[in-house]
Design a protein around this motif. Structure first.
Motif, PDB file in Angstrom:
ATOM      1  N   MET A   1       0.833  -1.162   0.000  1.00  0.00           N
ATOM      2  CA  MET A   1       0.000   0.000   0.000  1.00  0.00           C
ATOM      3  C   MET A   1       0.892   1.244   0.000  1.00  0.00           C
ATOM      4  SD  MET A   1      -2.749   1.595   2.701  1.00  0.00           S
ATOM      5  CE  MET A   1      -2.759   0.338   3.837  1.00  0.00           C
ATOM      6  N   ILE A   2       0.538   2.257  -0.809  1.00  0.00           N
ATOM      7  CA  ILE A   2       1.283   3.505  -0.891  1.00  0.00           C
ATOM      8  C   ILE A   2       0.544   4.553  -0.076  1.00  0.00           C
ATOM      9  CG2 ILE A   2       2.046   5.344  -2.414  1.00  0.00           C
ATOM     10  CD1 ILE A   2       2.312   3.246  -4.613  1.00  0.00           C
ATOM     11  N   ARG A   3       1.281   5.287   0.743  1.00  0.00           N
ATOM     12  CA  ARG A   3       0.675   6.337   1.552  1.00  0.00           C
ATOM     13  C   ARG A   3       1.238   7.689   1.130  1.00  0.00           C
ATOM     14  NH1 ARG A   3       0.199   4.080   7.651  1.00  0.00           N
ATOM     15  NH2 ARG A   3      -0.678   2.089   7.076  1.00  0.00           N
ATOM     16  N   ASP A   4       0.372   8.656   1.012  1.00  0.00           N
ATOM     17  CA  ASP A   4       0.801  10.019   0.711  1.00  0.00           C
ATOM     18  C   ASP A   4       1.164  10.709   2.014  1.00  0.00           C
ATOM     19  OD1 ASP A   4       0.377   9.763  -2.009  1.00  0.00           O
ATOM     20  OD2 ASP A   4      -1.739  10.336  -1.832  1.00  0.00           O
ATOM     21  N   LEU A   5       2.270  11.418   1.984  1.00  0.00           N
ATOM     22  CA  LEU A   5       2.714  12.130   3.170  1.00  0.00           C
ATOM     23  C   LEU A   5       2.489  13.619   2.965  1.00  0.00           C
ATOM     24  CD1 LEU A   5       6.064  10.251   3.778  1.00  0.00           C
ATOM     25  CD2 LEU A   5       3.865   9.856   4.900  1.00  0.00           C
ATOM     26  N   TYR A   6       1.735  14.227   3.850  1.00  0.00           N
ATOM     27  CA  TYR A   6       1.439  15.645   3.776  1.00  0.00           C
ATOM     28  C   TYR A   6       2.093  16.355   4.954  1.00  0.00           C
ATOM     29  CZ  TYR A   6      -2.091  14.142   0.470  1.00  0.00           C
ATOM     30  OH  TYR A   6      -2.724  13.574  -0.605  1.00  0.00           O
ATOM     31  N   ASN A   7       2.534  17.572   4.708  1.00  0.00           N
ATOM     32  CA  ASN A   7       3.143  18.398   5.758  1.00  0.00           C
ATOM     33  C   ASN A   7       4.324  17.708   6.434  1.00  0.00           C
ATOM     34  OD1 ASN A   7       1.320  20.488   5.369  1.00  0.00           O
ATOM     35  ND2 ASN A   7      -0.171  19.504   6.699  1.00  0.00           N
ATOM     36  N   VAL A   8       5.145  17.079   5.639  1.00  0.00           N
ATOM     37  CA  VAL A   8       6.320  16.394   6.169  1.00  0.00           C
ATOM     38  C   VAL A   8       7.556  17.150   5.705  1.00  0.00           C
ATOM     39  CG1 VAL A   8       7.649  14.257   6.134  1.00  0.00           C
ATOM     40  CG2 VAL A   8       5.154  14.171   6.145  1.00  0.00           C
ATOM     41  N   ARG A   9       8.450  17.433   6.651  1.00  0.00           N
ATOM     42  CA  ARG A   9       9.712  18.098   6.317  1.00  0.00           C
ATOM     43  C   ARG A   9      10.864  17.145   6.589  1.00  0.00           C
ATOM     44  NH1 ARG A   9      10.129  23.162   9.840  1.00  0.00           N
ATOM     45  NH2 ARG A   9       8.631  22.158  11.172  1.00  0.00           N
ATOM     46  N   ARG A  10      11.934  17.333   5.854  1.00  0.00           N
ATOM     47  CA  ARG A  10      13.141  16.542   6.098  1.00  0.00           C
ATOM     48  C   ARG A  10      13.774  16.984   7.399  1.00  0.00           C
ATOM     49  NH1 ARG A  10      16.237  13.965   2.398  1.00  0.00           N
ATOM     50  NH2 ARG A  10      15.160  13.490   0.489  1.00  0.00           N
ATOM     51  N   HIS A  11      14.301  16.048   8.129  1.00  0.00           N
ATOM     52  CA  HIS A  11      15.031  16.350   9.351  1.00  0.00           C
ATOM     53  C   HIS A  11      16.498  16.537   9.002  1.00  0.00           C
ATOM     54  CE1 HIS A  11      11.907  15.737  12.303  1.00  0.00           C
ATOM     55  NE2 HIS A  11      11.500  14.691  11.605  1.00  0.00           N
ATOM     56  N   PRO A  12      17.175  17.487   9.647  1.00  0.00           N
ATOM     57  CA  PRO A  12      18.598  17.658   9.390  1.00  0.00           C
ATOM     58  C   PRO A  12      19.377  16.474   9.959  1.00  0.00           C
ATOM     59  CG  PRO A  12      17.901  19.054  11.185  1.00  0.00           C
ATOM     60  CD  PRO A  12      16.668  18.421  10.628  1.00  0.00           C
ATOM     61  N   ALA A  13      20.636  16.421   9.607  1.00  0.00           N
ATOM     62  CA  ALA A  13      21.500  15.355  10.120  1.00  0.00           C
ATOM     63  C   ALA A  13      21.465  15.370  11.640  1.00  0.00           C
ATOM     64  CB  ALA A  13      22.926  15.558   9.611  1.00  0.00           C
ATOM     65  N   GLU A  14      21.742  14.257  12.246  1.00  0.00           N
ATOM     66  CA  GLU A  14      21.733  14.140  13.704  1.00  0.00           C
ATOM     67  C   GLU A  14      22.547  15.241  14.353  1.00  0.00           C
ATOM     68  OE1 GLU A  14      20.208  12.103  15.950  1.00  0.00           O
ATOM     69  OE2 GLU A  14      19.007  11.520  14.220  1.00  0.00           O
ATOM     70  N   GLY A  15      21.967  15.868  15.355  1.00  0.00           N
ATOM     71  CA  GLY A  15      22.676  16.911  16.090  1.00  0.00           C
ATOM     72  C   GLY A  15      22.594  18.287  15.462  1.00  0.00           C
ATOM     73  N   GLY A  16      22.056  18.396  14.255  1.00  0.00           N
ATOM     74  CA  GLY A  16      21.968  19.687  13.592  1.00  0.00           C
ATOM     75  C   GLY A  16      20.724  20.435  14.031  1.00  0.00           C
ATOM     76  N   PRO A  17      20.711  21.750  13.830  1.00  0.00           N
ATOM     77  CA  PRO A  17      19.542  22.534  14.233  1.00  0.00           C
ATOM     78  C   PRO A  17      18.353  22.268  13.307  1.00  0.00           C
ATOM     79  CG  PRO A  17      21.085  23.912  13.068  1.00  0.00           C
ATOM     80  CD  PRO A  17      21.750  22.564  13.240  1.00  0.00           C
ATOM     81  N   THR A  18      17.170  22.337  13.845  1.00  0.00           N
ATOM     82  CA  THR A  18      15.968  22.183  13.059  1.00  0.00           C
ATOM     83  C   THR A  18      15.603  23.543  12.475  1.00  0.00           C
ATOM     84  OG1 THR A  18      15.204  20.485  14.584  1.00  0.00           O
ATOM     85  CG2 THR A  18      13.571  21.423  13.115  1.00  0.00           C
ATOM     86  N   PRO A  19      15.425  23.638  11.167  1.00  0.00           N
ATOM     87  CA  PRO A  19      15.085  24.937  10.582  1.00  0.00           C
ATOM     88  C   PRO A  19      13.711  25.394  11.050  1.00  0.00           C
ATOM     89  CG  PRO A  19      14.938  23.203   8.934  1.00  0.00           C
ATOM     90  CD  PRO A  19      15.496  22.578  10.178  1.00  0.00           C
ATOM     91  N   LEU A  20      13.574  26.696  11.214  1.00  0.00           N
ATOM     92  CA  LEU A  20      12.306  27.272  11.641  1.00  0.00           C
ATOM     93  C   LEU A  20      11.441  27.589  10.429  1.00  0.00           C
ATOM     94  CD1 LEU A  20      13.567  29.837  14.315  1.00  0.00           C
ATOM     95  CD2 LEU A  20      12.732  27.515  14.682  1.00  0.00           C
ATOM     96  N   THR A  21      10.151  27.514  10.608  1.00  0.00           N
ATOM     97  CA  THR A  21       9.241  27.938   9.541  1.00  0.00           C
ATOM     98  C   THR A  21       9.285  29.468   9.499  1.00  0.00           C
ATOM     99  OG1 THR A  21       7.333  28.116  10.999  1.00  0.00           O
ATOM    100  CG2 THR A  21       7.730  25.957   9.968  1.00  0.00           C
ATOM    101  N   GLU A  22       8.690  30.057   8.471  1.00  0.00           N
ATOM    102  CA  GLU A  22       8.682  31.521   8.352  1.00  0.00           C
ATOM    103  C   GLU A  22       7.984  32.164   9.545  1.00  0.00           C
ATOM    104  OE1 GLU A  22       7.340  33.201   4.677  1.00  0.00           O
ATOM    105  OE2 GLU A  22       8.268  31.589   3.528  1.00  0.00           O
ATOM    106  N   ASP A  23       6.879  31.574   9.980  1.00  0.00           N
ATOM    107  CA  ASP A  23       6.147  32.123  11.120  1.00  0.00           C
ATOM    108  C   ASP A  23       6.954  32.001  12.409  1.00  0.00           C
ATOM    109  OD1 ASP A  23       3.773  33.283  12.307  1.00  0.00           O
ATOM    110  OD2 ASP A  23       3.456  31.295  13.215  1.00  0.00           O
ATOM    111  N   GLU A  24       7.605  30.861  12.616  1.00  0.00           N
ATOM    112  CA  GLU A  24       8.441  30.678  13.810  1.00  0.00           C
ATOM    113  C   GLU A  24       9.611  31.653  13.806  1.00  0.00           C
ATOM    114  OE1 GLU A  24       7.801  25.896  14.592  1.00  0.00           O
ATOM    115  OE2 GLU A  24       9.352  26.570  13.201  1.00  0.00           O
ATOM    116  N   GLU A  25      10.214  31.864  12.646  1.00  0.00           N
ATOM    117  CA  GLU A  25      11.336  32.802  12.523  1.00  0.00           C
ATOM    118  C   GLU A  25      10.876  34.220  12.846  1.00  0.00           C
ATOM    119  OE1 GLU A  25      15.141  34.040  12.110  1.00  0.00           O
ATOM    120  OE2 GLU A  25      14.521  31.954  11.902  1.00  0.00           O
ATOM    121  N   ARG A  26       9.725  34.631  12.323  1.00  0.00           N
ATOM    122  CA  ARG A  26       9.191  35.957  12.586  1.00  0.00           C
ATOM    123  C   ARG A  26       8.916  36.144  14.082  1.00  0.00           C
ATOM    124  NH1 ARG A  26       4.539  37.477  13.767  1.00  0.00           N
ATOM    125  NH2 ARG A  26       3.509  35.560  13.130  1.00  0.00           N
TER     126      ARG A  26
END
Length: 97
Positions: A1-26
């Motif tokens: 079965m194939i599942r569609d993934l919505y609102n999924v972001r890539r995670h940075p490499a282990e130990g790296g900072p998680t990028p902020l969304t535009e709203d979080e940055e603001r």
């Protein structure tokens, strides 16, 4: 079965900072502007941790915005690898203790 993934972001490499969304940055910049601006206005300077290049860029932008808001320059100086200092004229580098 194939599942569609919505609102999924890539995670940075282990130990790296998680990028902020535009709203979080603001929201982060607005909070820093208000909190750090209050301390600089009261004491003439503030020290704040900045461990990543993104955090350093964010603090430099906040200092620039504070300078525009007040009509006088707010300087930024690296104290060490983990902290930046924002200060007004006359509150520069403190004398060595």
């Amino acid at each position: 079965m194939i599942r569609d993934l919505y609102n999924v972001r890539r995670h940075p490499a282990e130990g790296g900072p998680t990028p902020l969304t535009e709203d979080e940055e603001r929201r982060a910049r607005t909070t820093l502007f208000n909190e750090l601006g209050t301390v600089v206005a009261e004491h003439g300077w503030v020290r704040f941790p900045a461990h990543s290049p993104e955090e350093r860029r964010r603090l430099v932008e906040v200092a620039h915005r504070l300078g525009e808001y007040w009509g006088r320059p707010v300087h930024v100086e690296a104290e060490d690898q983990c902290a930046l200092r924002l200060f007004l004229d006359g509150y520069g580098t403190p004398p060595a203790a």
